[in-house]
Design a protein around this motif. Structure first.
Motif, short mmCIF file in Angstrom:
data_model
loop_
_atom_site.label_atom_id
_atom_site.label_comp_id
_atom_site.label_asym_id
_atom_site.label_seq_id
_atom_site.Cartn_x
_atom_site.Cartn_y
_atom_site.Cartn_z
N ARG A 95 0.83 -1.21 0.00
CA ARG A 95 0.00 0.00 0.00
C ARG A 95 0.86 1.26 0.00
O ARG A 95 0.36 2.37 0.15
CB ARG A 95 -0.96 -0.01 1.20
CG ARG A 95 -2.01 -1.07 1.09
CD ARG A 95 -2.98 -0.74 -0.06
NE ARG A 95 -3.60 -1.93 -0.59
CZ ARG A 95 -3.60 -2.27 -1.87
NH1 ARG A 95 -2.99 -1.54 -2.76
NH2 ARG A 95 -4.21 -3.35 -2.30
N ARG A 96 2.17 1.07 -0.17
CA ARG A 96 3.07 2.23 -0.26
C ARG A 96 3.01 2.81 -1.68
O ARG A 96 2.88 2.07 -2.64
CB ARG A 96 4.50 1.80 0.04
CG ARG A 96 4.73 1.43 1.50
CD ARG A 96 6.05 0.68 1.70
NE ARG A 96 7.20 1.27 1.08
CZ ARG A 96 8.17 1.95 1.71
NH1 ARG A 96 8.09 2.12 3.02
NH2 ARG A 96 9.19 2.43 1.07
N PRO A 97 3.08 4.13 -1.82
CA PRO A 97 3.15 4.70 -3.16
C PRO A 97 4.37 4.14 -3.90
O PRO A 97 5.38 3.79 -3.28
CB PRO A 97 3.31 6.20 -2.91
CG PRO A 97 2.83 6.42 -1.51
CD PRO A 97 3.13 5.15 -0.77
N LEU A 98 4.26 4.06 -5.22
CA LEU A 98 5.35 3.56 -6.06
C LEU A 98 5.76 4.63 -7.06
O LEU A 98 4.94 5.11 -7.84
CB LEU A 98 4.93 2.30 -6.81
CG LEU A 98 5.94 1.76 -7.83
CD1 LEU A 98 7.20 1.27 -7.13
CD2 LEU A 98 5.32 0.66 -8.66
N ARG A 99 7.03 5.01 -7.00
CA ARG A 99 7.58 5.97 -7.97
C ARG A 99 8.29 5.15 -9.05
O ARG A 99 9.24 4.43 -8.78
CB ARG A 99 8.57 6.91 -7.29
CG ARG A 99 9.20 7.90 -8.23
CD ARG A 99 10.22 8.75 -7.49
NE ARG A 99 10.67 9.82 -8.33
CZ ARG A 99 10.13 11.04 -8.36
NH1 ARG A 99 9.13 11.33 -7.57
NH2 ARG A 99 10.61 11.95 -9.16
N ASN A 100 7.79 5.27 -10.29
CA ASN A 100 8.40 4.59 -11.44
C ASN A 100 9.34 5.56 -12.14
O ASN A 100 8.92 6.65 -12.53
CB ASN A 100 7.31 4.16 -12.43
CG ASN A 100 6.53 2.98 -11.93
OD1 ASN A 100 7.02 1.86 -11.95
ND2 ASN A 100 5.32 3.22 -11.46
N VAL A 101 10.58 5.16 -12.30
CA VAL A 101 11.57 5.95 -13.03
C VAL A 101 11.93 5.15 -14.27
O VAL A 101 12.47 4.04 -14.17
CB VAL A 101 12.83 6.22 -12.17
CG1 VAL A 101 13.85 7.04 -12.96
CG2 VAL A 101 12.45 6.93 -10.88
N ARG A 102 11.57 5.68 -15.44
CA ARG A 102 11.77 4.96 -16.70
C ARG A 102 12.80 5.69 -17.55
O ARG A 102 12.57 6.82 -17.99
CB ARG A 102 10.44 4.83 -17.43
CG ARG A 102 9.41 4.12 -16.56
CD ARG A 102 8.08 3.92 -17.22
NE ARG A 102 7.39 5.16 -17.50
CZ ARG A 102 6.13 5.22 -17.91
NH1 ARG A 102 5.43 4.12 -18.07
NH2 ARG A 102 5.56 6.38 -18.16
N VAL A 103 13.93 5.04 -17.77
CA VAL A 103 15.02 5.59 -18.56
C VAL A 103 14.85 5.04 -19.98
O VAL A 103 14.77 3.83 -20.17
CB VAL A 103 16.38 5.19 -17.97
CG1 VAL A 103 17.51 5.80 -18.80
CG2 VAL A 103 16.48 5.63 -16.50
#
Length: 157
Positions: A95-103
């Protein structure tokens, strides 16, 4: 201003992807992979999660090989895209927010042959004319990659 969570209070996923465009018969084509994990399969840029012990570049090359069968050489970095999935929208149980970093890289094929991934998050790879991408059921990452590469999803430069 709202209180932002500390970086230890959310998860981060690092992904590496590539825009692979080739000209066949005078027409630009882009290599896409069919992502089978959402509720309906959608086309996406080939790529995926970077393993802990590899560089972003190594992750991009490995993912392209796994999902398409091609060996690639990275030409240049096109850009980095970031987006957040709120905790209540996650499907993994967290239930934690997820930060997606897409290179996102530009890549060119240097070997291999078109092969579909088996038992992965994609199950088909295919070439599409760039000017027909707008008609595909696709994830937003395809449009982002094309914009980074100086092309529009509709095929207009």
């Amino acid at each position: 201003m709202t209180d932002q969570p500390h970086y230890t209070e959310y998860d981060t996923r690092l992904g590496a992807y590539a825009v692979v465009i080739d000209t066949v018969g005078g027409r630009e084509q882009i290599l896409l992979a069919l992502w089978n994990e959402p509720s309906r399969p959608q086309w996406t840029l080939p790529g995926g999660g970077v393993e802990l012990d590899e560089s972003v570049e190594e992750g991009a090359v490995r993912e392209l090989r796994e999902e398409t069968g091609y060996d690639v050489e990275l030409v240049r970095l096109l850009g980095v895209d970031t987006w957040v999935i709120p905790g209540e929208r996650r499907t993994t149980g967290s239930r934690r927010p997820l930060r997606n970093v897409r290179v996102i890289f530009e890549a060119r094929i240097v070997g291999g042959e078109l092969t579909h991934e088996v038992d992965g998050s994609t199950d088909e790879a295919q070439w599409f004319p760039v000017d027909e991408v707008a008609a595909l059921d696709r994830v937003e990452l395809v449009d982002i990659g094309l914009r980074f590469a100086g092309r529009s999803p509709s095929g207009d430069s």
